[in-house]
Design a protein around this motif. Sequence first.
Motif, mmCIF file in Angstrom:
data_model
loop_
_atom_site.group_PDB
_atom_site.id
_atom_site.type_symbol
_atom_site.label_atom_id
_atom_site.label_comp_id
_atom_site.label_asym_id
_atom_site.label_seq_id
_atom_site.Cartn_x
_atom_site.Cartn_y
_atom_site.Cartn_z
ATOM 1 N N UNK B 379 -9.799 -7.617 8.001
ATOM 2 C CA UNK B 379 -10.596 -7.494 9.221
ATOM 3 C C UNK B 379 -12.073 -7.537 8.847
ATOM 4 N N UNK B 380 -12.779 -8.526 9.371
ATOM 5 C CA UNK B 380 -14.221 -8.608 9.087
ATOM 6 C C UNK B 380 -14.925 -7.666 10.069
ATOM 7 N N UNK B 381 -14.912 -6.380 9.735
ATOM 8 C CA UNK B 381 -15.268 -5.369 10.734
ATOM 9 C C UNK B 381 -16.662 -4.778 10.555
ATOM 10 N N UNK B 382 -17.206 -4.812 9.354
ATOM 11 C CA UNK B 382 -18.481 -4.141 9.106
ATOM 12 C C UNK B 382 -19.610 -5.167 8.927
ATOM 13 N N UNK B 383 -20.840 -4.644 8.863
ATOM 14 C CA UNK B 383 -21.994 -5.510 8.556
ATOM 15 C C UNK B 383 -22.088 -6.708 9.481
ATOM 16 N N UNK B 384 -21.991 -6.476 10.780
ATOM 17 C CA UNK B 384 -22.126 -7.561 11.730
ATOM 18 C C UNK B 384 -21.005 -8.590 11.562
ATOM 19 N N UNK B 385 -19.797 -8.106 11.272
ATOM 20 C CA UNK B 385 -18.654 -9.003 11.129
ATOM 21 C C UNK B 385 -18.610 -9.761 9.826
ATOM 22 N N UNK B 386 -19.347 -9.275 8.830
ATOM 23 C CA UNK B 386 -19.429 -10.003 7.571
ATOM 24 C C UNK B 386 -18.804 -9.274 6.382
ATOM 25 N N UNK B 387 -18.505 -8.012 6.553
ATOM 26 C CA UNK B 387 -17.893 -7.231 5.480
ATOM 27 C C UNK B 387 -16.476 -6.841 5.906
ATOM 28 N N UNK B 388 -15.503 -7.157 5.026
ATOM 29 C CA UNK B 388 -14.106 -6.904 5.370
ATOM 30 C C UNK B 388 -13.724 -5.451 5.144
ATOM 31 N N UNK B 389 -12.743 -4.997 5.938
ATOM 32 C CA UNK B 389 -12.019 -3.782 5.584
ATOM 33 C C UNK B 389 -10.545 -4.161 5.501
ATOM 34 N N UNK B 390 -9.834 -3.524 4.600
ATOM 35 C CA UNK B 390 -8.390 -3.748 4.480
ATOM 36 C C UNK B 390 -7.745 -2.390 4.255
ATOM 37 N N UNK B 391 -6.418 -2.369 4.400
ATOM 38 C CA UNK B 391 -5.709 -1.163 4.012
ATOM 39 C C UNK B 391 -5.726 -1.088 2.487
ATOM 40 N N UNK B 392 -5.312 0.030 1.916
ATOM 41 C CA UNK B 392 -5.180 0.082 0.470
ATOM 42 C C UNK B 392 -3.911 0.848 0.130
ATOM 43 N N UNK B 393 -3.543 0.806 -1.141
ATOM 44 C CA UNK B 393 -2.308 1.473 -1.561
ATOM 45 C C UNK B 393 -2.471 1.988 -2.980
ATOM 46 N N UNK B 394 -1.828 3.111 -3.254
ATOM 47 C CA UNK B 394 -1.749 3.634 -4.613
ATOM 48 C C UNK B 394 -0.297 3.995 -4.887
ATOM 49 N N UNK B 395 0.078 4.055 -6.165
ATOM 50 C CA UNK B 395 1.446 4.415 -6.526
ATOM 51 C C UNK B 395 1.496 4.836 -7.978
ATOM 52 N N UNK B 396 2.699 5.188 -8.443
ATOM 53 C CA UNK B 396 2.852 5.658 -9.821
ATOM 54 C C UNK B 396 3.503 4.585 -10.694
ATOM 55 N N UNK B 397 3.007 4.483 -11.927
ATOM 56 C CA UNK B 397 3.571 3.487 -12.838
ATOM 57 C C UNK B 397 4.974 3.895 -13.268
#
Lengths: 310, 441
Positions: B379-397
């Motif tokens: 989603x190009x949501x920040x900085x006047x539609x120029x900076x993306x945001x995405x979900x993120x994920x973490x997990x265990x090796x």
Amino acid sequence: MGYGLGLVAAAAVLVGAGWVLPEWALFLAIVSLAKGLVVLGLVVLWRTGLVSFGQGLYYGLGAYTVGLLPQITGITDAVLLVATGTAIAGLVAFALGFLLSRYREIFFAMLCLAFAMILYGILVKTEALGSTDGFHVVAVTYLGYAPAIESANQVLYVFTAIVVVVLAGLVGRYLQSVTGQMTTAIRDNELRVEYLGFSVRRAVHTKFVIAGALAGAGGAIVATAIGHVDPEMVWWITSGEFVFVTILSGSGSVIAPFIGSTVFELLRSFALEYAPNFWQIIVGGSLLAVIMFLPGGLWSLVAKWRASGR
Amino acid sequence: MKSTIATKSRGGRARLLGLAAAATLAATIAPGATAQGSLKVGIVGFYTGAAAGPFGIPARNAAELVIEAMNAGKVPAPYQSAGAGGLQIDAVYIDESGGTAKVVTDYRNAVQRQGVEAFVGYISSGSCLAIAPVAEELATFTILFDCGTPRIFEDASYTYVFRTAATATMDGVGAARYVAAKFPDIKNYQGINQNYAWGQDSWRDFELAMKALLPNAKSEDSLFPKLFAGQYGAEISSLSVKRPNVLHSSLWGGDLESFVLQSSARALNRQTTMILTTGETTMFRLGSKLPDGIILGARGPYGVYARDSELNTWFRNAYQDRFATPPTYPSYQMAQALLGLKIAYDKAATAAGGSKPTSAQAADGLAGAEYEAFGTTVKMALGNGRQAITETAYGLSKFDKETGTATITDIIRFPAECVNPPDGAKSVEWIQGGMQGAKCD
């Protein structure tokens, strides 16, 4: 008299070239000329038999002055900024010169490097200055004239050309003076120079300040052109690059550093374009070739051509 | 995104006639236009030096793969139309090594000498900060694909500059949220990060987020070994004595591998839970040498954290077949940025009505867009539609002994609005203020 005319002619040719050069070459010329100033300082030292591996210190001081001064004082005038950058670098060189002028050879080179790396370490730890990311340099004005964004590089080029001709002219004059002539004498035999009644330390100190101030001027102009400063300008690889270009140029003339610097920037730029994965080998290989076949640097070609003409 | 085949030919009458039937058919489904010819795109990254192995080369591999497929129209739906806005992408690879001055000079040379019309690139935040104003000055459409600093769009506003990956703020906040969710009872935490902007910023964001989420846990004095130190004996000794419950690290590349090998040899992983925010880049290289139970990040839902989709399956398989290794997050980020380029020019081609789109039209095409990429929704949501945001994920090796591959367990996903600041907020202030407005459901 002839010298002054020569300078005016050189300035006219350089400034005139600005109207002929394509845009990419214009930018490359600004950077080459500015870095040439740093190399000119190294040539002055080299004639005395000294090599500094820490010119990045003064180069970076000049650059950070241009970056910080507008934020602190609101000054955006290029003449004032470059003059201040040159002066600050010169003053720091003057202070450090009291210590450094006692040393020669590898000890001198390494101490210079050490001081540069101290500044590097401080800048990296200073998060307010963006650490290794650095920060923006604002657009400059020229004696109240603010060029449009499209012509900013043209104006900066003319400014750079004038600064370079003036400073190179002054250095040329200095090298012809008695203390200037002393450079090679010091390299050949310090003891004899002392017996002639000259202070070697003072002569070395003077040359060190000249080299520092020139590096400051170069850094200030590069910062203006790039529009960004970061601690990499102070890093030893940057300092090493200046030594590289000094060897490439040769110490035969005050013009040599600018030829060497331009050749270096062109070489790197085209090597990168045609060999993005091993451009460093091309640049390094060229230096090896110059050391092997042209020990006097690129300037020896000009000298040879002149000699054959007479 | 619908396919567009309608064509305005400059000279090929026969081709025009040949396409006419298809064009009218397609036009009824999706009115649009495509330009013809090629688009010269500069693809910039570290192709030499320490950052080449973990970042530059995986990104370049992805660029080669995706550009080739895009030109041939072989990327799965909805990106199956050939080229970007009908233009064949002509990639020019440019090395980012050599310092900011060189990077800026090369950018100018590429535009003014080589005729490069758009850029996708830049791994170092320093490069991104320096390039953005130059791109603006030269009015050249530029997508930053990997660099992390939020300063780019928080300190300035741009027309031609985009970033299709989320900022590093997301990595720190996501890491802290994972710790808070999985290990809410920890007493203390510490960091080991390289002493340069990336390491300092990563630790700052993580520490601030931890203070907001787990105010009772104590933050110990963080360690900052120098960049490319390679030897961590002293640091590991100090950590073994202090035994923080959680150890945060944003080390990358050779430094990360050295630290993992040296610390696991001294069983540090059994005394502390390590969180490696870029750990995914080395999990396959380390294989069984990476201890189990380490929290790994991928700077977004990329690589092992990518969501299942036709796009992802195609990308993973094609990459694995061609380069004999799975794609890691820099590959995903590059591929994601190239989709951004395609979307920008596809839309711009319609606006340009068949002539070659300008950078301004391309910028209009991508501003504020929301699109499906190989790993997740961008989603190009920040900085006047120029900076993306995405979900993120973490997990265990978790090393799977039967198949002999590195895997991930206990994955937690955080929605984009949960780990990224809202538009207009500055990252550091947003975290300090307790991450107001975060939507984590």
